[in-house]
Write a protein that holds these residues in place. Structure first.
Motif, short mmCIF file in Angstrom:
data_model
loop_
_atom_site.label_atom_id
_atom_site.label_comp_id
_atom_site.label_asym_id
_atom_site.label_seq_id
_atom_site.Cartn_x
_atom_site.Cartn_y
_atom_site.Cartn_z
N ILE A 91 0.84 -1.21 0.00
CA ILE A 91 0.00 0.00 0.00
C ILE A 91 0.87 1.25 0.00
N ASN A 92 1.89 1.27 0.84
CA ASN A 92 2.78 2.43 0.89
C ASN A 92 3.43 2.69 -0.46
N LYS A 93 3.84 1.63 -1.14
CA LYS A 93 4.48 1.78 -2.45
C LYS A 93 3.48 2.31 -3.48
N PHE A 94 2.22 1.84 -3.41
CA PHE A 94 1.19 2.38 -4.32
C PHE A 94 0.96 3.86 -4.03
N GLN A 95 0.92 4.24 -2.76
CA GLN A 95 0.73 5.66 -2.42
C GLN A 95 1.85 6.49 -3.00
N GLU A 96 3.07 6.00 -2.90
CA GLU A 96 4.22 6.69 -3.45
C GLU A 96 4.12 6.79 -4.98
N ALA A 97 3.80 5.68 -5.62
CA ALA A 97 3.74 5.64 -7.09
C ALA A 97 2.59 6.44 -7.66
N LEU A 98 1.49 6.53 -6.93
CA LEU A 98 0.30 7.19 -7.44
C LEU A 98 0.14 8.62 -6.93
N GLY A 99 1.00 9.02 -6.02
CA GLY A 99 0.86 10.30 -5.34
C GLY A 99 0.78 11.51 -6.24
N GLU A 100 1.44 11.50 -7.36
CA GLU A 100 1.46 12.67 -8.22
C GLU A 100 0.72 12.45 -9.53
N ALA A 101 -0.16 11.48 -9.56
CA ALA A 101 -0.90 11.18 -10.78
C ALA A 101 -1.84 12.33 -11.13
N PRO A 102 -1.93 12.69 -12.41
CA PRO A 102 -2.76 13.82 -12.83
C PRO A 102 -4.25 13.50 -12.96
N VAL A 103 -4.63 12.28 -12.69
CA VAL A 103 -6.05 11.90 -12.76
C VAL A 103 -6.44 11.25 -11.44
N LYS A 104 -7.74 11.12 -11.26
CA LYS A 104 -8.24 10.53 -10.02
C LYS A 104 -7.96 9.03 -9.98
N ILE A 105 -7.32 8.62 -8.92
CA ILE A 105 -7.03 7.21 -8.71
C ILE A 105 -7.54 6.83 -7.34
N LYS A 106 -8.30 5.78 -7.28
CA LYS A 106 -8.85 5.32 -6.01
C LYS A 106 -7.98 4.17 -5.49
N LEU A 107 -7.37 4.38 -4.34
CA LEU A 107 -6.57 3.34 -3.69
C LEU A 107 -7.30 2.91 -2.45
N GLY A 108 -7.64 1.63 -2.38
CA GLY A 108 -8.39 1.13 -1.24
C GLY A 108 -7.83 -0.19 -0.76
N ALA A 109 -8.44 -0.65 0.31
CA ALA A 109 -8.07 -1.93 0.90
C ALA A 109 -9.32 -2.79 0.96
N SER A 110 -9.11 -4.09 0.91
CA SER A 110 -10.23 -5.02 1.01
C SER A 110 -9.84 -6.14 1.96
N PHE A 111 -10.84 -6.78 2.49
CA PHE A 111 -10.57 -7.92 3.33
C PHE A 111 -10.36 -9.14 2.45
N CYS A 112 -10.23 -10.28 3.03
CA CYS A 112 -9.83 -11.50 2.35
C CYS A 112 -10.51 -11.66 0.99
N GLN A 113 -9.70 -11.95 0.01
CA GLN A 113 -10.19 -12.19 -1.35
C GLN A 113 -10.16 -13.68 -1.70
N GLY A 114 -9.95 -14.52 -0.67
CA GLY A 114 -10.03 -15.96 -0.86
C GLY A 114 -8.84 -16.61 -1.53
N ARG A 115 -7.73 -15.93 -1.59
CA ARG A 115 -6.53 -16.47 -2.23
C ARG A 115 -5.36 -16.36 -1.26
N CYS A 116 -5.59 -16.76 -0.04
CA CYS A 116 -4.65 -16.52 1.06
C CYS A 116 -3.25 -17.08 0.81
N THR A 117 -3.15 -18.19 0.14
CA THR A 117 -1.83 -18.76 -0.11
C THR A 117 -1.08 -18.02 -1.22
N GLU A 118 -1.76 -17.14 -1.93
CA GLU A 118 -1.16 -16.44 -3.07
C GLU A 118 -0.90 -14.96 -2.79
#
Length: 80
Positions: A20-47
């Motif tokens: 998440i921190n790396k995405f915030q860094e990479a997207l921080g200066e983007a000229p368009v709206k970017i939605k960065l969010g978090a989600s709970f388990c996506q059912g692929r825990c081993t991956e």
């Protein structure tokens, strides 16, 4: 661009916060709206860490993978 990083127990332990921190860094200066969010388990825990970008699922994402993922999806939201 919509980015969701899994923060379920397994992904959390595998470094979701650092991804998440790396995405915030990479997207921080983007000229368009970017939605960065978090989600709970996506059912692929081993991956984890699981990241969904505009509905495309990526497995075993590390902070080092973030710049290439952002670049890959930039064309879809007009970022150059």
């Amino acid at each position: 661009m919509e980015v969701n990083v899994c923060v379920g127990s397994s992904c959390h332990l595998k470094g979701a916060h650092a991804v998440i921190n790396k995405f915030q860094e990479a997207l921080g200066e983007a000229p368009v709206k970017i939605k960065l969010g978090a989600s709970f388990c996506q059912g692929r825990c081993t991956e984890g860490v699981i990241v969904a970008i505009d509905g495309v699922i990526y497995e075993r994402v590390s902070p080092d993978d973030v710049p290439s993922l952002v670049e890959k999806h930039r064309g879809g939201c007009g970022i150059r």
